[in-house]
Write a protein that holds these residues in place. Structure first.
Motif, PDB file in Angstrom:
ATOM      1  N   ILE A  97       0.831  -1.204   0.000  1.00  0.00           N
ATOM      2  CA  ILE A  97       0.000   0.000   0.000  1.00  0.00           C
ATOM      3  C   ILE A  97       0.865   1.252   0.000  1.00  0.00           C
ATOM      4  O   ILE A  97       0.559   2.234  -0.683  1.00  0.00           O
ATOM      5  CB  ILE A  97      -0.966  -0.010   1.202  1.00  0.00           C
ATOM      6  N   GLY A  98       1.947   1.240   0.783  1.00  0.00           N
ATOM      7  CA  GLY A  98       2.819   2.404   0.834  1.00  0.00           C
ATOM      8  C   GLY A  98       3.422   2.726  -0.521  1.00  0.00           C
ATOM      9  O   GLY A  98       3.458   3.894  -0.945  1.00  0.00           O
ATOM     10  N   THR A  99       3.868   1.688  -1.223  1.00  0.00           N
ATOM     11  CA  THR A  99       4.472   1.882  -2.545  1.00  0.00           C
ATOM     12  C   THR A  99       3.462   2.466  -3.530  1.00  0.00           C
ATOM     13  O   THR A  99       3.727   3.477  -4.186  1.00  0.00           O
ATOM     14  CB  THR A  99       5.012   0.541  -3.082  1.00  0.00           C
ATOM     15  N   SER A 131      11.304   1.358   4.418  1.00  0.00           N
ATOM     16  CA  SER A 131      11.226   2.565   3.591  1.00  0.00           C
ATOM     17  C   SER A 131      12.234   2.514   2.446  1.00  0.00           C
ATOM     18  O   SER A 131      11.942   2.962   1.331  1.00  0.00           O
ATOM     19  CB  SER A 131      11.478   3.808   4.446  1.00  0.00           C
ATOM     20  N   LYS A 132      13.397   1.942   2.689  1.00  0.00           N
ATOM     21  CA  LYS A 132      14.416   1.885   1.642  1.00  0.00           C
ATOM     22  C   LYS A 132      13.943   1.019   0.472  1.00  0.00           C
ATOM     23  O   LYS A 132      14.136   1.357  -0.697  1.00  0.00           O
ATOM     24  CB  LYS A 132      15.727   1.363   2.222  1.00  0.00           C
ATOM     25  N   LYS A 133      13.283  -0.104   0.785  1.00  0.00           N
ATOM     26  CA  LYS A 133      12.736  -0.947  -0.274  1.00  0.00           C
ATOM     27  C   LYS A 133      11.654  -0.200  -1.051  1.00  0.00           C
ATOM     28  O   LYS A 133      11.555  -0.308  -2.276  1.00  0.00           O
ATOM     29  CB  LYS A 133      12.146  -2.234   0.323  1.00  0.00           C
ATOM     30  N   LEU A 134      10.824   0.555  -0.307  1.00  0.00           N
ATOM     31  CA  LEU A 134       9.755   1.307  -0.943  1.00  0.00           C
ATOM     32  C   LEU A 134      10.315   2.302  -1.949  1.00  0.00           C
ATOM     33  O   LEU A 134       9.880   2.355  -3.108  1.00  0.00           O
ATOM     34  CB  LEU A 134       8.932   2.021   0.129  1.00  0.00           C
ATOM     35  N   PHE A 135      11.293   3.110  -1.517  1.00  0.00           N
ATOM     36  CA  PHE A 135      11.849   4.115  -2.421  1.00  0.00           C
ATOM     37  C   PHE A 135      12.616   3.466  -3.569  1.00  0.00           C
ATOM     38  O   PHE A 135      12.569   3.949  -4.700  1.00  0.00           O
ATOM     39  CB  PHE A 135      12.731   5.094  -1.634  1.00  0.00           C
ATOM     40  N   ASP A 136      13.293   2.363  -3.299  1.00  0.00           N
ATOM     41  CA  ASP A 136      13.962   1.607  -4.375  1.00  0.00           C
ATOM     42  C   ASP A 136      12.959   1.194  -5.445  1.00  0.00           C
ATOM     43  O   ASP A 136      13.208   1.339  -6.642  1.00  0.00           O
ATOM     44  CB  ASP A 136      14.627   0.348  -3.804  1.00  0.00           C
ATOM     45  N   SER A 137      11.812   0.663  -5.011  1.00  0.00           N
ATOM     46  CA  SER A 137      10.837   0.132  -5.957  1.00  0.00           C
ATOM     47  C   SER A 137      10.202   1.225  -6.813  1.00  0.00           C
ATOM     48  O   SER A 137       9.695   0.946  -7.902  1.00  0.00           O
ATOM     49  CB  SER A 137       9.745  -0.639  -5.208  1.00  0.00           C
ATOM     50  N   LEU A 166      13.287  -7.028 -15.534  1.00  0.00           N
ATOM     51  CA  LEU A 166      12.825  -7.118 -14.153  1.00  0.00           C
ATOM     52  C   LEU A 166      13.993  -6.945 -13.192  1.00  0.00           C
ATOM     53  O   LEU A 166      13.869  -6.306 -12.139  1.00  0.00           O
ATOM     54  CB  LEU A 166      12.142  -8.478 -13.926  1.00  0.00           C
ATOM     55  N   VAL A 167      15.136  -7.511 -13.536  1.00  0.00           N
ATOM     56  CA  VAL A 167      16.322  -7.398 -12.679  1.00  0.00           C
ATOM     57  C   VAL A 167      16.770  -5.940 -12.614  1.00  0.00           C
ATOM     58  O   VAL A 167      16.960  -5.290 -13.638  1.00  0.00           O
ATOM     59  CB  VAL A 167      17.480  -8.271 -13.222  1.00  0.00           C
ATOM     60  N   ASP A 168      16.920  -5.442 -11.408  1.00  0.00           N
ATOM     61  CA  ASP A 168      17.358  -4.061 -11.192  1.00  0.00           C
ATOM     62  C   ASP A 168      18.406  -4.088 -10.089  1.00  0.00           C
ATOM     63  O   ASP A 168      18.068  -4.171  -8.907  1.00  0.00           O
ATOM     64  CB  ASP A 168      16.170  -3.178 -10.807  1.00  0.00           C
ATOM     65  N   ILE A 169      19.661  -4.039 -10.477  1.00  0.00           N
ATOM     66  CA  ILE A 169      20.757  -4.200  -9.522  1.00  0.00           C
ATOM     67  C   ILE A 169      21.523  -2.892  -9.394  1.00  0.00           C
ATOM     68  O   ILE A 169      21.907  -2.282 -10.396  1.00  0.00           O
ATOM     69  CB  ILE A 169      21.705  -5.342  -9.965  1.00  0.00           C
ATOM     70  N   LYS A 170      21.738  -2.478  -8.164  1.00  0.00           N
ATOM     71  CA  LYS A 170      22.463  -1.243  -7.914  1.00  0.00           C
ATOM     72  C   LYS A 170      23.899  -1.371  -8.410  1.00  0.00           C
ATOM     73  O   LYS A 170      24.513  -2.445  -8.325  1.00  0.00           O
ATOM     74  CB  LYS A 170      22.465  -0.928  -6.413  1.00  0.00           C
ATOM     75  N   GLU A 171      24.420  -0.269  -8.896  1.00  0.00           N
ATOM     76  CA  GLU A 171      25.787  -0.259  -9.417  1.00  0.00           C
ATOM     77  C   GLU A 171      26.773  -0.654  -8.325  1.00  0.00           C
ATOM     78  O   GLU A 171      26.706  -0.182  -7.191  1.00  0.00           O
ATOM     79  CB  GLU A 171      26.122   1.140  -9.941  1.00  0.00           C
ATOM     80  N   GLY A 172      27.687  -1.553  -8.670  1.00  0.00           N
ATOM     81  CA  GLY A 172      28.720  -1.973  -7.732  1.00  0.00           C
ATOM     82  C   GLY A 172      28.296  -3.064  -6.771  1.00  0.00           C
ATOM     83  O   GLY A 172      29.081  -3.473  -5.909  1.00  0.00           O
ATOM     84  N   ILE A 173      27.065  -3.559  -6.912  1.00  0.00           N
ATOM     85  CA  ILE A 173      26.536  -4.574  -6.002  1.00  0.00           C
ATOM     86  C   ILE A 173      26.499  -5.937  -6.704  1.00  0.00           C
ATOM     87  O   ILE A 173      26.052  -6.044  -7.848  1.00  0.00           O
ATOM     88  CB  ILE A 173      25.118  -4.216  -5.538  1.00  0.00           C
TER      89      ILE A 173
END
Length: 543
Positions: A97-99, A131-137, A166-173
């Protein structure tokens, strides 16, 4: 949660008390810069000033007509940014719901506030993983961290840049959380050979609407192929197969046809976390039943059934379970079927890993047992050929196959993914599917071994786990009291990510577990990823 049930409105002065109560929520206070209690009178004065100042915007988030949270947007003319935050009632957290609510709140702000700065900033405490997952998504990107505060940024124009994968990987991770095959394992030559064979026929059939049950020659070829596989144990009739656009779509369609909103379904505890979202989208009540090394604890299941619980179905991943990697024993499978007869429920068996065994054959699939017409089994070419084909199958009794074939969606549009089915039929008939499975099976054996060696080398006996005998995953058990959700941002700072155990649990258990996948990355990257994970773990213990 259905997106159409969520909507937003600008806050009014009479919303002051609702916002005050959320600001004083214990979790909100814990994650705020100011952790002290907020007096109601002081809040009302503050809120009245803010709501009449165009630099401050409050948006109320509704779900099914009920206020469930709010988003706040503070415009900084000097910095030319808009600071954004969100607060959701506790009982509605971790449900999507938050997302969805924040996404709609941003759209509302953009459409109605011309003076809004379209560079959005979210400042999140390091330990606030929700919250970090929410903003990431939502497409926010972590830009910098300072004094235990992570700063996420989003340019509104970036919201309109549609992703490619679908895959979304942060740079350097090195993100060991993704259970996807690596690009190097995509069988491009096999697909090309099958495509050439298909179009050499100069046939119009691949471009026409397909039969409701699925392209007949494909179902015939698939039945012959599965019947020839040692891990399927029995002969399969094409009349018992139904073409899907992947296992997830098949599960979703099963919910449409066999449940209604408010029904109860049972899942394993832990289980594949995304499937729970499918069930919630259908308004289903989810009950978890624990598993052990032999699969779901049938004795525990019988207890809750005897007390009166009447589920429409039980969802199980019986072979190389996600996330644990275990296989349900044959005895437990038969006991589960007996219970389904006694208490009148279906068994949705997600058997997408049945062909991804390593050295020994897995137990037989549910449909090869005396299933009494209670089983709907799901298979997928995402795991054995290519996920981009979005093609799978359902294996079930003839009455269930008829119900799928007679559904409104197939009556209107014909069989799912007809073109891909015509292509995969060529790949099967050319013997290329069997070759591809041999290739990926041998490669996954190698990668699984590399990860095991690395885990043993770096972690020793500080963690425990079972070596997978097939499938995609390691399920790591850290010491009691260790929280992998809190540990995650520390791991990502070290350049590695994973999926914390808690997200696989309907009841919030398994906080000291995490899941790693060995399928996406090459062996040297797997070793490096485990090395980074251990470095973060060692340093985390010192902090």
């Amino acid at each position: 949660m259905k997106l159409e049930y969520i909507y937003c409105e600008f806050a009014k002065e009479q919303d002051s008390h609702f916002i005050w109560s959320l600001r004083n929520d214990s979790y909100a206070r814990k994650m705020s810069k100011n952790k002290g209690y907020i007096n109601l009178k002081t809040h009302n004065i503050w809120f009245k000033q803010k709501i009449n100042d165009k630099k401050y915007n409050f948006v109320i988030i509704f779900y099914k007509g009920e206020k469930v949270g709010y988003a706040r947007f503070d415009v900084s003319i000097q910095d030319q940014v808009t600071y954004v935050s969100i607060n959701i009632l506790d009982k509605y957290r971790n449900k999507g719901i938050g997302t969805d609510g924040l996404s709609k709140a941003i759209e509302l702000i953009i459409q109605n506030r011309r003076d809004i700065c379209k560079k959005f900033i979210a400042e999140v405490r390091e330990e606030n993983t929700v919250s970090k997952k929410l903003f990431d998504s939502l497409g926010f990107r972590l830009k910098k961290s300072m004094n235990s505060i992570d700063r996420y940024e989003l340019l509104y124009s970036e919201r309109n840049k549609l992703p490619s994968l679908l895959v979304d990987i942060k740079e350097g991770i090195i993100d060991l959380g993704w259970g996807h095959p690596s690009a190097h394992l995509h069988p491009t030559e096999f697909i090309k050979e099958g495509t050439n064979q298909l179009f050499d026929r100069n046939d119009h059939i691949p471009l026409q609407y397909g039969a409701a049950q699925g392209f007949g020659p494909f179902l015939n070829s698939l039945a012959v192929f599965l019947s020839s596989q040692s891990s399927y144990y029995s002969q399969i009739s094409p009349n018992n197969l139904f073409l899907t656009a992947g296992a997830s779509q098949g599960i979703d369609l099963s919910c449409t046809l066999f449940t209604k909103s408010g029904d109860t379904v049972i899942v394993e505890e832990p289980t594949y976390f995304v499937v729970e979202k499918i069930f919630r989208d259908h308004g289903l009540q989810i009950v978890g039943v624990p598993i052990d090394e032999n699969g779901i604890k049938v004795s525990e299941l019988k207890k809750i059934l005897t007390k009166g619980l009447r589920p429409k179905f039980i969802y199980t991943i019986p072979t190389y379970q996600n996330p644990t990697g275990i296989c349900m024993s044959v005895e437990r499978r038969n006991q589960l079927i007996e219970l389904s007869e006694e208490f009148d429920f279906l068994i949705l068996a997600d058997e997408v890993y049945q062909l991804i065994y390593f050295n020994n054959l897995p137990p037989p699939p549910f449909m090869s047992l005396n299933h009494h017409g209670r089983v709907i089994s799901f298979g997928s070419f995402s795991k054995i050929l290519a996920p981009g084909l979005r093609t799978g199958w359902i294996h079930s009794s003839s009455d269930k196959i008829s119900k799928f074939s007679d559904s409104a969606v197939t009556f209107s549009g014909g069989g799912f993914n007809h073109f891909a089915a015509t292509l995969i039929r060529e790949v099967i008939d050319l013997g290329l599917l069997e070759k591809n499975i041999d290739i990926i099976r041998n490669e996954y054996i190698r990668r699984c071994d590399v990860m095991n060696v690395a885990l043993s080398k770096y972690f020793g006996d500080s963690i425990s786990y079972s070596i997978p005998s097939g499938g995609y995953y390691y399920w790591l058990d850290f010491k009691s009291g260790f929280n992998t959700e809190i540990f995650l941002p520390h791991a990502e700072k070290a350049g590695v990510s994973y999926r914390p155990g808690k997200i696989f649990s309907e009841s919030g258990k398994f906080e000291n577990f995490l899941r790693l996948a060995y399928t996406l990355y090459e062996p040297d990257q797997l070793e490096e990823g485990v090395s980074r994970l251990y470095t973060a773990y060692r340093n985390f213990g010192k902090s």
